[in-house]
Motif scaffolding. Structure first.
Motif, PDB file in Angstrom:
ATOM      1  N   ILE A 248       0.924  -1.561  -0.001  1.00 54.74           N
ATOM      2  CA  ILE A 248      -0.413   0.121   0.364  1.00 54.74           C
ATOM      3  C   ILE A 248       1.131   1.422   0.035  1.00 54.74           C
ATOM      4  CG2 ILE A 248      -1.601   2.023   1.994  1.00 54.74           C
ATOM      5  CD1 ILE A 248      -2.951  -1.450   1.926  1.00 54.74           C
ATOM      6  N   ILE A 249       2.187   1.212   0.748  1.00 57.53           N
ATOM      7  CA  ILE A 249       3.473   2.068   1.091  1.00 57.53           C
ATOM      8  C   ILE A 249       3.492   2.953  -0.373  1.00 57.53           C
ATOM      9  CG2 ILE A 249       5.060   3.618   2.311  1.00 57.53           C
ATOM     10  CD1 ILE A 249       3.826   2.125   3.995  1.00 57.53           C
ATOM     11  N   ARG A 250       3.597   1.691  -1.252  1.00 55.43           N
ATOM     12  CA  ARG A 250       4.547   1.867  -2.520  1.00 55.43           C
ATOM     13  C   ARG A 250       3.681   2.168  -3.204  1.00 55.43           C
ATOM     14  NH1 ARG A 250       9.759  -0.259  -3.749  1.00 55.43           N
ATOM     15  NH2 ARG A 250       9.975  -0.172  -6.593  1.00 55.43           N
ATOM     16  N   SER A 251       2.543   2.011  -3.612  1.00 56.50           N
ATOM     17  CA  SER A 251       1.032   1.977  -4.010  1.00 56.50           C
ATOM     18  C   SER A 251       1.341   3.691  -4.145  1.00 56.50           C
ATOM     19  CB  SER A 251       0.485   1.248  -4.176  1.00 56.50           C
ATOM     20  OG  SER A 251       0.916   0.539  -4.605  1.00 56.50           O
ATOM     21  N   LEU A 252       0.573   3.785  -2.959  1.00 53.93           N
ATOM     22  CA  LEU A 252       0.873   5.572  -2.556  1.00 53.93           C
ATOM     23  C   LEU A 252       1.930   6.357  -3.203  1.00 53.93           C
ATOM     24  CD1 LEU A 252      -1.297   5.170   0.641  1.00 53.93           C
ATOM     25  CD2 LEU A 252      -1.824   6.286  -1.249  1.00 53.93           C
ATOM     26  N   ALA A 253       3.385   6.215  -2.859  1.00 50.62           N
ATOM     27  CA  ALA A 253       3.979   6.523  -2.943  1.00 50.62           C
ATOM     28  C   ALA A 253       3.805   7.141  -4.649  1.00 50.62           C
ATOM     29  CB  ALA A 253       5.404   6.021  -2.574  1.00 50.62           C
ATOM     30  N   LEU A 254       4.508   6.134  -5.073  1.00 48.90           N
ATOM     31  CA  LEU A 254       4.191   5.942  -6.549  1.00 48.90           C
ATOM     32  C   LEU A 254       3.150   6.173  -7.201  1.00 48.90           C
ATOM     33  CD1 LEU A 254       5.196   1.620  -7.618  1.00 48.90           C
ATOM     34  CD2 LEU A 254       6.994   4.326  -7.656  1.00 48.90           C
ATOM     35  N   ALA A 255       2.423   6.708  -6.980  1.00 50.60           N
ATOM     36  CA  ALA A 255       0.622   7.294  -7.965  1.00 50.60           C
ATOM     37  C   ALA A 255       0.799   8.862  -7.562  1.00 50.60           C
ATOM     38  CB  ALA A 255      -0.414   6.882  -7.029  1.00 50.60           C
ATOM     39  N   SER A 256       2.151   8.807  -6.324  1.00 48.40           N
ATOM     40  CA  SER A 256       2.455  10.871  -5.942  1.00 48.40           C
ATOM     41  C   SER A 256       3.563  11.095  -7.175  1.00 48.40           C
ATOM     42  CB  SER A 256       2.029  10.906  -4.056  1.00 48.40           C
ATOM     43  OG  SER A 256       1.130  10.616  -3.961  1.00 48.40           O
ATOM     44  N   GLY A 257       4.129  10.158  -7.835  1.00 44.01           N
ATOM     45  CA  GLY A 257       5.348  10.443  -8.149  1.00 44.01           C
ATOM     46  C   GLY A 257       7.029  10.549  -7.180  1.00 44.01           C
ATOM     47  N   SER A 258       6.414   9.567  -6.297  1.00 42.28           N
ATOM     48  CA  SER A 258       7.864   9.485  -5.654  1.00 42.28           C
ATOM     49  C   SER A 258       7.639   7.628  -5.981  1.00 42.28           C
ATOM     50  CB  SER A 258       7.170   9.776  -4.161  1.00 42.28           C
ATOM     51  OG  SER A 258       8.011   8.822  -3.522  1.00 42.28           O
ATOM     52  N   ARG A 259       9.435   7.821  -6.729  1.00 39.04           N
ATOM     53  CA  ARG A 259      10.635   6.704  -6.639  1.00 39.04           C
ATOM     54  C   ARG A 259      11.757   6.286  -6.009  1.00 39.04           C
ATOM     55  NH1 ARG A 259       7.748   4.173 -11.093  1.00 39.04           N
ATOM     56  NH2 ARG A 259       6.208   5.521 -11.998  1.00 39.04           N
ATOM     57  N   PRO A 260      11.921   5.213  -5.160  1.00 39.38           N
ATOM     58  CA  PRO A 260      13.256   4.583  -5.219  1.00 39.38           C
ATOM     59  C   PRO A 260      14.583   4.792  -5.635  1.00 39.38           C
ATOM     60  CG  PRO A 260      12.823   2.818  -5.815  1.00 39.38           C
ATOM     61  CD  PRO A 260      11.410   4.144  -5.389  1.00 39.38           C
ATOM     62  N   ASP A 261      14.461   4.960  -7.068  1.00 36.57           N
ATOM     63  CA  ASP A 261      15.521   5.274  -7.632  1.00 36.57           C
ATOM     64  C   ASP A 261      15.507   6.452  -8.642  1.00 36.57           C
ATOM     65  OD1 ASP A 261      13.579   4.560  -9.510  1.00 36.57           O
ATOM     66  OD2 ASP A 261      13.769   2.996 -10.011  1.00 36.57           O
ATOM     67  N   ASP A 262      15.388   7.369  -8.450  1.00 40.75           N
ATOM     68  CA  ASP A 262      14.989   8.354  -9.444  1.00 40.75           C
ATOM     69  C   ASP A 262      15.531  10.140  -8.659  1.00 40.75           C
ATOM     70  OD1 ASP A 262      12.646   8.688  -8.573  1.00 40.75           O
ATOM     71  OD2 ASP A 262      12.061   8.805 -10.436  1.00 40.75           O
ATOM     72  N   GLY A 263      16.369  10.111  -7.367  1.00 40.14           N
ATOM     73  CA  GLY A 263      15.876  11.094  -6.193  1.00 40.14           C
ATOM     74  C   GLY A 263      14.533  11.578  -6.043  1.00 40.14           C
ATOM     75  N   SER A 264      13.822  10.874  -6.588  1.00 38.41           N
ATOM     76  CA  SER A 264      11.797  11.450  -5.722  1.00 38.41           C
ATOM     77  C   SER A 264      12.190  10.775  -4.829  1.00 38.41           C
ATOM     78  CB  SER A 264      11.301  11.325  -6.801  1.00 38.41           C
ATOM     79  OG  SER A 264      10.860  10.166  -6.909  1.00 38.41           O
TER      80      SER A 264
END
Length: 570
Positions: A248-264
């Motif tokens: 759930i946390i990862r999906s919420l982050a990705l939906a907000s444009g927050s990714r672990p590998d691109d500085g976001s």
């Protein structure tokens, strides 16, 4: 030809078609394709889940990851004829090495025990047999830290050494396998699998996102409260992290444009990951059945003569006030330590609504899961008055899940972590119990008590120092349960010898065993899962873990101390 077809995977492609005679022969061996059953909602990703997380969620839910197939080809399932021989096992790949013991960690672990047994003199009042068992036990503990073999394998080797050296008889070595609390822990893994398989945990968490998710801080509180709600009936912190809240946390982050590998990562993901893992310490401490190590702690306390009457209720009364305060303060503390770039998340409730619509109404299996876990919690609360033990309650609940089809027996067999825990928990608990019966633990506690008396420390100061030392020692452990099995009984015995109230001391050390579960990326199963998502750097993991660890100690000492004094424990 039928045998040949049955023992191989045939992948027909448009570019190559077998002759008609071969196709006719193959028809008898090929089973017609059937529609595949749809996976349960809970086994799928929450919104957008990359392959690595998808495979991890399937692993928790018990579903194997799909094998990769050749592009443009369709694999046909084959059924062997009666005369067809069994397929041969695949040969190992060229150059592949078998994984065995790690030599250096094994030598270090064994050397520690040998030095203690043959170099250090046996103290007065301790039998040679007890000292030899302590040497094996110490080698086992060092092995849990250095991992020369998987935990279960190393524990089994230690058990074998105990019998081979005649330190313990076979009956003594395996006596802990009859321990009811260990079986309660094993069954708790099966309950956690039911939550993931049915999608019930996912549904509960999604509702909290819908209600509280308009801001980033609100999202963190919603996720923390949802874990506190389901944790008493889902006693595996690792399953909660890997099967429910991690996706759930990862999906919420990705939906907000927050990714672990691109500085976001700092937009949203880093904050949500750390807020959840730090808050889970208080959720796990709130209920006796919220974490496996809680149950183990009280069983070890019983071996020292500390019996907690109405354990579930007593635990909740002792822990409720400081745990709730911790749940209210921890997300805000992490918000200040790792401020997210995105402060408002107005789309999160709409996304949660969409997800709930995709889930549809609760399934029959989800309703059965709710009914079973509700009944189990009720019996855990009132079981003592009815003469129903905690382990019997868990057994009844598991039978209900099996009879109603919520779980299949294959689901239980595939829960390898449960069976691994049964082995190494039983080994550690058995050794600890034998050391206590041989008088070694009481001798150690008496010596420490004497030293503290010479320092003119009262029981309060001694109790505080022991808890700080017990907390700090977790930097050497990669598992909360391993830490409990290794050190809990010894530290509790020292606290009792210093004059600490028995029931309070037993529960506080157990609560402490939850508080240190987030201080490093290896301190617990859930920490490893959250860190593995890639949103939090190692530097931030240790920094936030240390600060929140000190906060947890102070919170439970101050708020807990005031509450326990009000309850009349001192």
């Amino acid at each position: 030809m039928a045998s040949l077809a049955a023992s191989s995977n045939i992948t027909p492609c448009a570019a190559r078609s077998p002759p008609a005679s071969v196709r006719a022969t193959m028809r008898g061996a090929i089973t017609p394709l059937r529609p595949r059953a749809r996976a349960p909602v809970g086994a799928r990703s929450w919104l957008v889940q990359p392959p690595s997380l998808r495979q991890r969620a399937r692993s928790v839910a018990g579903a194997p990851a799909p094998p990769p197939f050749a592009a443009g080809c369709r694999r046909l399932p084959l059924r062997a004829s009666a005369a067809a021989p069994a397929a041969a096992a695949p040969a190992p790949a060229a150059g592949e090495k078998s994984v065995g013991v790690k030599i250096v960690p094994a030598l270090v672990s064994i050397s520690v025990g040998l030095v203690l047994n043959f170099v250090v003199p046996v103290p007065a009042g301790v039998s040679p047999q007890a000292w030899q068992l302590l040497s094996i036990f110490l080698s086992t503990i060092v092995g849990l830290v250095l991992s020369p073999l998987p935990v279960g394998a190393w524990a089994f080797c230690a058990l074998t050494v105990c019998i081979a050296t005649k330190t313990l008889t076979f009956q003594q070595a395996f006596s802990a396998f009859l321990n009811d609390v260990i079986w309660l822990i094993v069954i708790s893994f099966f309950f956690a699998r039911g939550f993931v398989k049915t999608g019930l945990g996912n549904r509960v968490a999604t509702y909290f996102v819908k209600w509280l998710g308009k801001s980033t801080l609100g999202l963190a509180y919603g996720l923390a409260f949802s874990e506190a709600l389901i944790c008493p009936a889902m006693p595996s912190t690792t399953a909660r992290a890997g099967g429910v809240f991690g996706p759930i946390i990862r999906s919420l982050a990705l939906a907000s444009g927050s990714r672990p590998d691109d500085g976001s990562a700092g937009k949203l993901g880093r904050f949500l990951v750390q807020a959840q893992i730090q808050g889970s310490c208080h959720s796990s401490a709130l209920f006796l059945t919220a974490a496996a190590q809680n149950l183990l702690c009280l069983k070890l306390a019983e071996s020292l003569g500390v019996v907690v009457i109405s354990a579930w209720t007593t635990w909740f009364v002792v822990a409720c006030v400081p745990a709730v305060v911790g749940l209210l303060l921890t997300p805000y503390l992490v918000y200040k330590l790792l401020p997210p770039e995105i402060k408002e998340t107005p789309d999160a409730p709409a996304i949660a609504d969409q997800r709930l619509a995709e889930m549809g109404p609760p399934s029959t299996q989800e309703k059965m899961m709710v009914a079973t876990m509700g009944g189990a919690v009720a019996l855990w609360v009132f079981g003592d008055a009815l003469g129903v033990s905690s382990v019997l309650t868990a057994m009844i609940g598991l039978c209900a899940l099996l009879v109603t089809g919520v779980l299949q027996w294959q689901d239980c067999l595939k829960e390898s972590a449960a069976w691994d825990t049964l082995l190494w928990f039983a080994v550690l608990v058995g050794m600890s119990a034998q050391l206590n019966s041989m008088g070694l633990v009481s001798a150690l506690a008496s010596w420490v008590s004497t030293q503290m008396s010479q320092m003119s420390l009262g029981w309060g100061a001694s109790f505080a120092l022991l808890n700080v030392a017990y907390f700090g020692a977790h930097y050497l452990f990669a598992s909360q349960t391993a830490h409990v099995g290794s050190l809990y009984a010894a530290f509790l015995a020292m606290a009792l010898a210093a004059g600490a109230p028995p029931v309070l001391a037993a529960i506080v050390f157990a609560i402490n065993s939850n508080a240190f579960g987030s201080i490093t990326h290896y301190s617990s199963g859930q920490s490893a899962i959250y860190y593995g998502q890639g949103y939090v750097s190692l530097k931030d993991t240790f920094r936030v873990g240390a600060i929140c660890g000190v906060f947890n100690i102070l919170l439970w000492a101050i708020v807990g101390g005031l509450w326990w004094g009000f309850l009349g424990y001192f």
